[in-house]
Design an enzyme around this catalytic site. Structure first.
Site, PDB file in Angstrom:
ATOM      1  N   TYR A 184       0.834  -1.202   0.000  1.00  0.00           N
ATOM      2  CA  TYR A 184       0.000   0.000   0.000  1.00  0.00           C
ATOM      3  C   TYR A 184       0.866   1.248   0.000  1.00  0.00           C
ATOM      4  O   TYR A 184       1.765   1.390   0.835  1.00  0.00           O
ATOM      5  CB  TYR A 184      -0.912   0.009   1.234  1.00  0.00           C
ATOM      6  CG  TYR A 184      -1.763   1.247   1.352  1.00  0.00           C
ATOM      7  CD1 TYR A 184      -2.723   1.538   0.396  1.00  0.00           C
ATOM      8  CD2 TYR A 184      -1.608   2.127   2.407  1.00  0.00           C
ATOM      9  CE1 TYR A 184      -3.514   2.672   0.504  1.00  0.00           C
ATOM     10  CE2 TYR A 184      -2.390   3.262   2.527  1.00  0.00           C
ATOM     11  CZ  TYR A 184      -3.341   3.526   1.564  1.00  0.00           C
ATOM     12  OH  TYR A 184      -4.113   4.654   1.657  1.00  0.00           O
ATOM     13  N   HIS A 230      -4.924   5.116  -2.789  1.00  0.00           N
ATOM     14  CA  HIS A 230      -6.155   5.898  -2.918  1.00  0.00           C
ATOM     15  C   HIS A 230      -5.832   7.227  -3.574  1.00  0.00           C
ATOM     16  O   HIS A 230      -4.805   7.826  -3.285  1.00  0.00           O
ATOM     17  CB  HIS A 230      -6.765   6.168  -1.532  1.00  0.00           C
ATOM     18  CG  HIS A 230      -7.196   4.931  -0.818  1.00  0.00           C
ATOM     19  ND1 HIS A 230      -6.338   4.199  -0.028  1.00  0.00           N
ATOM     20  CD2 HIS A 230      -8.387   4.295  -0.780  1.00  0.00           C
ATOM     21  CE1 HIS A 230      -6.999   3.155   0.464  1.00  0.00           C
ATOM     22  NE2 HIS A 230      -8.241   3.203   0.028  1.00  0.00           N
TER      23      HIS A 230
END
Length: 91
Positions: A7, A46
């Site tokens: 991530y 994101h």
């Protein structure tokens, strides 16, 4: 089952250094690391739905929109984000 995911929480370049290859070098370094770790199968992050420049930047590396999350951000507008994912392809 699908392996580990790496991530990227934050990847930021100061405005005065943009378009000089700094962000590209940072992301290439992350993707190289992910390829070397055989457990990592994908990288994800994101991006705010209004940030077209960031979305296009990541798409140029093979990231694709996986989903849209409504109300993800609490203190910025619009609060929605895309989840972008890039599979790790090894030679």
């Amino acid at each position: 089952k699908s392996g580990e995911k790496l991530y990227i929480m934050t990847l930021v370049t100061l405005a005065s250094y943009r378009r000089r290859g700094v962000g590209r070098a940072l992301l290439e370094s992350v993707l190289k690391y992910a390829k070397e770790d055989l457990k990592v199968q994908s990288v994800y992050l994101h991006v705010q739905t209004s940030n077209d420049a960031a979305r296009k930047f990541y798409e140029s590396f093979g990231f694709k929109i996986q989903e849209t999350i409504k109300g993800y951000y609490k203190r910025i507008d619009p609060p929605d984000c895309y989840v972008l994912t890039c599979p790790i392809v090894r030679d």
